[in-house]
Design a protein around this motif. Sequence first.
Motif, short mmCIF file in Angstrom:
data_model
loop_
_atom_site.label_atom_id
_atom_site.label_comp_id
_atom_site.label_asym_id
_atom_site.label_seq_id
_atom_site.Cartn_x
_atom_site.Cartn_y
_atom_site.Cartn_z
N UNK A 13 63.45 13.98 -22.15
CA UNK A 13 62.95 15.27 -22.60
C UNK A 13 64.04 16.11 -23.23
N UNK A 14 63.61 17.16 -23.86
CA UNK A 14 64.51 18.14 -24.48
C UNK A 14 64.11 19.51 -23.95
N UNK A 33 50.63 18.63 -29.28
CA UNK A 33 50.61 17.38 -30.03
C UNK A 33 52.05 17.00 -30.35
N UNK A 34 52.42 15.78 -30.07
CA UNK A 34 53.77 15.30 -30.39
C UNK A 34 53.63 14.15 -31.37
N UNK A 40 62.21 12.17 -37.05
CA UNK A 40 61.88 13.55 -36.67
C UNK A 40 60.74 13.58 -35.67
N UNK A 41 60.92 14.33 -34.60
CA UNK A 41 59.86 14.56 -33.61
C UNK A 41 59.32 15.96 -33.85
N UNK A 42 58.01 16.07 -34.00
CA UNK A 42 57.38 17.37 -34.22
C UNK A 42 56.49 17.69 -33.03
N UNK A 43 56.62 18.91 -32.50
CA UNK A 43 55.77 19.39 -31.41
C UNK A 43 54.93 20.54 -31.97
#
Length: 82
Positions: A13-14, A33-34, A40-43
Amino acid sequence: MQARITRIGTSLGVIIPRHITREGGFQKGVPVDISLDNDKITISKLPEVRKGWAEAFAAYAREGEDEVALPDFLDTEALDLI
């Protein structure tokens, strides 16, 4: 802004800084939504599909606009068509 990836149970996790959660309107326990696009990880917040429905239906009820659109019974001519 830089952050470090940390272990959370068997996952990673971040920690999202407070000012980002406040600006984005994110709160603990709210589903998100991830997605992953290359590196690139978008939340993203999920759309609030039924937001405001309760208030809208209450307003319809106060205005008398919540009448049944179809009768509780069908006449015999309509039954022959089914």
